[in-house]
Design an enzyme around this catalytic site. Structure first.
Site, short mmCIF file in Angstrom:
data_model
loop_
_atom_site.label_atom_id
_atom_site.label_comp_id
_atom_site.label_asym_id
_atom_site.label_seq_id
_atom_site.Cartn_x
_atom_site.Cartn_y
_atom_site.Cartn_z
N GLN A 172 0.86 -1.18 0.00
CA GLN A 172 0.00 0.00 0.00
C GLN A 172 0.90 1.23 0.00
OE1 GLN A 172 -3.16 0.14 -0.41
NE2 GLN A 172 -3.87 -1.94 0.04
N GLU A 179 -1.90 -16.69 -2.50
CA GLU A 179 -1.17 -15.70 -3.29
C GLU A 179 -0.59 -16.39 -4.52
OE1 GLU A 179 0.28 -12.80 -5.09
OE2 GLU A 179 -0.77 -12.35 -3.21
N ASP A 207 -9.24 -9.30 -1.29
CA ASP A 207 -8.59 -8.02 -1.61
C ASP A 207 -7.99 -8.12 -3.01
OD1 ASP A 207 -7.45 -5.54 -1.64
OD2 ASP A 207 -6.20 -5.82 0.13
N CYS A 214 -10.52 -1.79 -4.70
CA CYS A 214 -9.93 -0.53 -5.17
C CYS A 214 -10.62 -0.05 -6.44
CB CYS A 214 -8.43 -0.70 -5.41
SG CYS A 214 -8.01 -1.94 -6.65
#
Length: 425
Positions: A241, A291, A339, A366
């Protein structure tokens, strides 16, 4: 021309005399402006403001001298308080269009809307016989870079290093060097520098460091970031971030949306380098991190060890759409955190959650449009309801915005209807 609401991307809706749709750059909803049409795509025209006839009370003069030539900031002409309101309205409009019922949103602005980016990528502009090499960003709507001496949204460690970096370019093969990727670490004292391509930077050019102000030092491999007493190793290609201070607000919204995680089995999809997962693993029974990027997963394993949570934090190297059904089938998660990148979740992810997902899902987005699309599967036509909606401004002066949605299952998951696990271990 009177400008209507703002849409994601910082453009205002308007209509010409024939009623055709126009998307206008550089305006604020409610303003009367004169425009210039740049191009048309299908039935929509794209234009820019050339003169403001009746300005909005929220209009200000952009403090950056590179606006509007630079394409990095889209909202510097808007007061910061109104930027936050516009982003809220864009998120709510996206949810409304997908018929998503939700409670009143909670808005989180930043304390200081400047100098927040701890990471940036600067394009190298080769010098000529009369001009030295320079660093900058792509121009608005162009791949041609514009040279800058400062950037008001980047951390001072980055912007004060530009003088030394430009001197470095003089001794490098700048014709081959495309960009310099910069990350601030070690409490603002270290600058992680990565050249793309690496051969574009002269061999050993950084061996002696750089003449950085305030005792700053240089790294070329990795750096350290800290959050809530934890330590995280970061490499240039690892996602982080970029507003590290406001990340605390974003992740606190996620933690509250979990509704308590002590003793629970948490699945953190799109886990990255494990920043949030490491914090949750202190109290959780298990945190399973999914991931697909090998480098990020390797850093996540390292970060789990550094923070003494490796026994309760495990990585699955796989795309989320392959791993989530398998992880869920092995043992049902108490909560799933999503996310995803801007493209949102695969239909296989939202489809599996709708059929066999846990009681609670926390979705961090986002991109308002892909969030609304995915919530249509999970909420409007699925078994979940929205119990909380947090809108967090992580990127002042730009159109980007983060949203945290707490989803609670209102229908029991059916094991008979759940799809078969897919993917490889």
């Amino acid at each position: 021309m009177r400008l209507g609401r703002m849409v994601h991307g910082g453009l205002c809706l308007a209509h010409d005399d024939q009623g055709a749709t126009m998307l206008v750059e550089g305006g604020i909803p409610g303003e009367d402006v004169e425009i210039s049409v740049r191009y048309r795509k299908g039935s929509t025209s794209f234009a820019e403001v050339v003169r403001v006839v009746e300005p909005s009370p929220h209009r200000v003069t952009p403090p950056c001298p590179y606006v509007p030539k630079c394409g990095g900031c889209q909202l510097q002409h808007v007061t910061y308080a109104h930027q936050v309101e516009l982003k809220r309205d864009i998120v709510l409009d996206a949810l409304h269009r997908q018929h998503i019922e939700h409670p009143a949103p909670r808005m989180y602005a930043v304390e200081d809307p400047w100098r927040y980016r701890i990471r940036g990528e600067f394009h190298v502009i080769a010098g000529t016989e009369s001009t030295p090499p320079a660093l900058g960003f792509n121009r608005a709507r162009s791949w041609r870079p514009i040279a800058v001496d400062d950037c008001l949204i980047h951390h001072p460690r980055i912007t004060t290093a530009l003088v030394a970096l430009r001197k470095l370019l003089n001794s490098s093969a700048t014709n081959a060097l495309g960009t310099l990727h910069l990350t601030v670490g070690e409490e603002g004292q270290e600058l992680l520098i990565h050249a793309k391509p690496t051969k574009g930077l002269a061999s050993g050019a950084l061996d002696g460091g750089l003449d950085l102000p305030d005792g700053g030092r240089v790294s070329t491999t990795s750096t350290t970031l800290r959050w809530r007493g934890m330590t995280f190793r970061v490499t240039p290609d690892a996602f982080i971030q970029v507003n590290w201070a406001q990340m605390d607000v974003l992740y606190q919204c996620v933690i509250e949306a979990l509704g308590g995680h002590a003793g629970l089995r948490v699945v953190d999809a799109y886990a990255g380098i494990g920043v949030l997962a490491s914090y949750l693993a202190v109290d959780a029974r298990e945190v399973v991190c999914i991931e697909s990027n090998r480098g990020a997963a390797q850093l996540g394993v390292l970060n789990a060890r550094v923070n003494d949570v490796a026994e309760r934090m495990h990585f699955v190297l796989s795309p989320v759409e392959d791993a989530l059904p398998r992880v869920g089938a092995a043992e049902m998660a108490d909560v799933v955190i999503l996310d995803p990148p801007r493209a949102g979740c695969s239909g296989r992810v939202t489809g599996w959650l709708a059929l066999a997902g846990p009681e609670r899902v926390v979705y961090v987005s986002c991109d308002p449009a892909t969030l609304a699309r995915d919530l249509h599967t999970l909420v409007a036509s699925g078994p979940y309801r929205v119990d909380s909606l947090d809108i967090v401004d992580m990127f002042p002066q730009t159109y980007h915005v983060e949203t945290v949605v707490q989803l609670t299952r209102t229908q029991a998951a059916s094991e008979d209807e759940a799809p078969e696990p897919s993917g490889t271990r």
